[in-house]
Scaffold this active site. Sequence first.
Site, PDB file in Angstrom:
ATOM      1  N   GLY A 182      14.791 -18.679  -7.501  1.00  0.00           N
ATOM      2  CA  GLY A 182      14.545 -17.806  -6.361  1.00  0.00           C
ATOM      3  C   GLY A 182      15.408 -16.564  -6.428  1.00  0.00           C
ATOM      4  O   GLY A 182      15.734 -16.080  -7.513  1.00  0.00           O
ATOM      5  N   ASN A 183      15.817 -16.061  -5.281  1.00  0.00           N
ATOM      6  CA  ASN A 183      16.598 -14.828  -5.244  1.00  0.00           C
ATOM      7  C   ASN A 183      18.098 -15.120  -5.150  1.00  0.00           C
ATOM      8  O   ASN A 183      18.518 -16.231  -4.835  1.00  0.00           O
ATOM      9  CB  ASN A 183      16.148 -13.927  -4.093  1.00  0.00           C
ATOM     10  CG  ASN A 183      16.339 -14.581  -2.731  1.00  0.00           C
ATOM     11  OD1 ASN A 183      17.448 -14.869  -2.308  1.00  0.00           O
ATOM     12  ND2 ASN A 183      15.230 -14.832  -2.034  1.00  0.00           N
ATOM     13  N   GLU A 201      18.208 -19.952 -11.348  1.00  0.00           N
ATOM     14  CA  GLU A 201      17.303 -19.015 -12.018  1.00  0.00           C
ATOM     15  C   GLU A 201      16.941 -17.945 -11.004  1.00  0.00           C
ATOM     16  O   GLU A 201      16.078 -18.157 -10.144  1.00  0.00           O
ATOM     17  CB  GLU A 201      16.064 -19.760 -12.533  1.00  0.00           C
ATOM     18  CG  GLU A 201      16.366 -20.798 -13.597  1.00  0.00           C
ATOM     19  CD  GLU A 201      16.932 -20.203 -14.867  1.00  0.00           C
ATOM     20  OE1 GLU A 201      16.726 -18.984 -15.104  1.00  0.00           O
ATOM     21  OE2 GLU A 201      17.585 -20.925 -15.642  1.00  0.00           O
ATOM     22  N   CYS A 256       9.632 -12.596 -11.809  1.00  0.00           N
ATOM     23  CA  CYS A 256      11.083 -12.346 -11.834  1.00  0.00           C
ATOM     24  C   CYS A 256      11.517 -11.554 -13.050  1.00  0.00           C
ATOM     25  O   CYS A 256      12.554 -10.888 -13.016  1.00  0.00           O
ATOM     26  CB  CYS A 256      11.849 -13.671 -11.753  1.00  0.00           C
ATOM     27  SG  CYS A 256      11.503 -14.809 -13.106  1.00  0.00           S
ATOM     28  N   VAL A 297      19.707 -16.422  -1.579  1.00  0.00           N
ATOM     29  CA  VAL A 297      19.601 -17.863  -1.339  1.00  0.00           C
ATOM     30  C   VAL A 297      20.380 -18.622  -2.406  1.00  0.00           C
ATOM     31  O   VAL A 297      20.965 -19.686  -2.130  1.00  0.00           O
ATOM     32  CB  VAL A 297      18.120 -18.300  -1.311  1.00  0.00           C
ATOM     33  CG1 VAL A 297      18.009 -19.811  -1.117  1.00  0.00           C
ATOM     34  CG2 VAL A 297      17.370 -17.570  -0.202  1.00  0.00           C
ATOM     35  N   GLY A 298      20.416 -18.084  -3.619  1.00  0.00           N
ATOM     36  CA  GLY A 298      21.174 -18.725  -4.692  1.00  0.00           C
ATOM     37  C   GLY A 298      22.632 -18.920  -4.324  1.00  0.00           C
ATOM     38  O   GLY A 298      23.240 -19.955  -4.632  1.00  0.00           O
TER      39      GLY A 298
END
Length: 496
Positions: free
Chosen positions: A197-198, A219, A253, A201-202
């Site tokens: 994800g982004n 990732e 991505c 949030v990571g």
Amino acid sequence: RIGFILDRFWRDSMSREQLVVERARRAFQTGMSKPLKFRVHQLKNLHRFITERRKDIADAVKKDLNKVSVGGTLGLEGEIDVAVERLAEWAAPRPVEKSLLTILDEVYIQPEPLGVVLIIGAWNYPWAVTLQPLVAAIAAGNAAVVKPSEVSSHSAKVMEELLPLYLDKELYPVVCGGVSETQELLRQRFDHIFYTGNSTVGKLVMEAAARHLTPVTLELGGKSPCYIDKDVDLRVACRRITWGKFVNCGQTCIAPDYILCEPSIQDRVVEEIRKCITEFYTDDPKTFEDYGRIINQRHFQRVMSLLEGSTVAIGGDSDQSQCYIAPTVLKDVTGGSKVMQEEIFGPLLPIVTVSGVDEAIQFINEREKPLALYVFSPDNKLIRRVIAETSSGALVANDCLVHFTVSALPFGGVGNSGIGRYHSQHGFDQLSHLRACLIKKLNLEDANAMRYPPHTAKKLGWARFFLLKRVNLRRLRRMALLALFSAMAAFIVQVR
């Protein structure tokens, strides 16, 4: 009976997510996921799921992202085939170099399962980026709790309903839900968390994992630059960039996020991309059945807001009711433009002009490390220079996205674009503990004494240095063979 009542009360007080994780851990602790035969069987079942449910998967992807021809299970079948074929090799003990002190011992690395893995998928490729980590988790012998993205709701529902018909329900459960369900999952203790994800949030995932000292694979993404050399064949370069940028409506991505080129070729780049957009998506991409849509209204508004303050060279059309944004190219963009402040994740392609490769490298290095970096040039020295003087998750010269399809290459970011890697054996190793093993015999204690304190092996102190040195057994074997052949040659010459 009292114990039964207490156990029932304890379970009733647990959340659904806690129960799922607890069941997965208990199933893992039985050891059923460890035998290679079981792992292969589950991998083959996953392959059968993809084959038999292809229409269900395609229909869900169409509803989520309006995609037709782009495979919802991109690369998955090949990834499973490689894992099945090479699993025994990956899981086997891996011999390592020895010292003279351990030359008679067994010294090796033994891959072993980590335990229970949490896989949090993304919505842009809801099947590929959720199930590829699952392939690695199964191959490595783990249990895995699968949390598909709630944003791609149709794909999540199909995964929840159909995947348990093919895989063991206890070891590989699917948990659907939104933010609250994900947060509840993150409160549980896992042995590894794999998030796609982004970066915003990571960071939250990593923070939650830190409470249990749980390792993570993140990732993420970022702004992947694309440098175009003025001496390149612009027709070929722009054709490949157009495909890489606008496939899946720019929601990839590793899509080229922006172009860097010299001012002298900017207008030619715009015209070549204009031709390619027409070729790929017709004069009216809105009516073309395989040009996607932005996933939802929130992301539509976010992407449209990035147009502010930029000059539209191509496209710019939109329809909020359909979450449609035309393939759009922006020219004369600067590093301070709004569109350059965050990952676009949509069909906008800014062009930033630079004086040459020196300024391009400086521009890239002043920003966060990207997930991918693209260079288009006929000059191999220039390409090597960009490799040497920049850092990114991957670098691709004269094409876009294709490195994702090469299972032998590790896929992952660096710095702000991610932590860890996967694909093929890289994924297996990422979700395994590579355990150091040394098995020594109980005899030869006199020689073994040389590792004890000096007063114990006083007379042998001179030998300790040599015995503790690392031994390159391959080199010793080569030297021994060379000595043998030399002796044989000398004998033959003497006989003659």
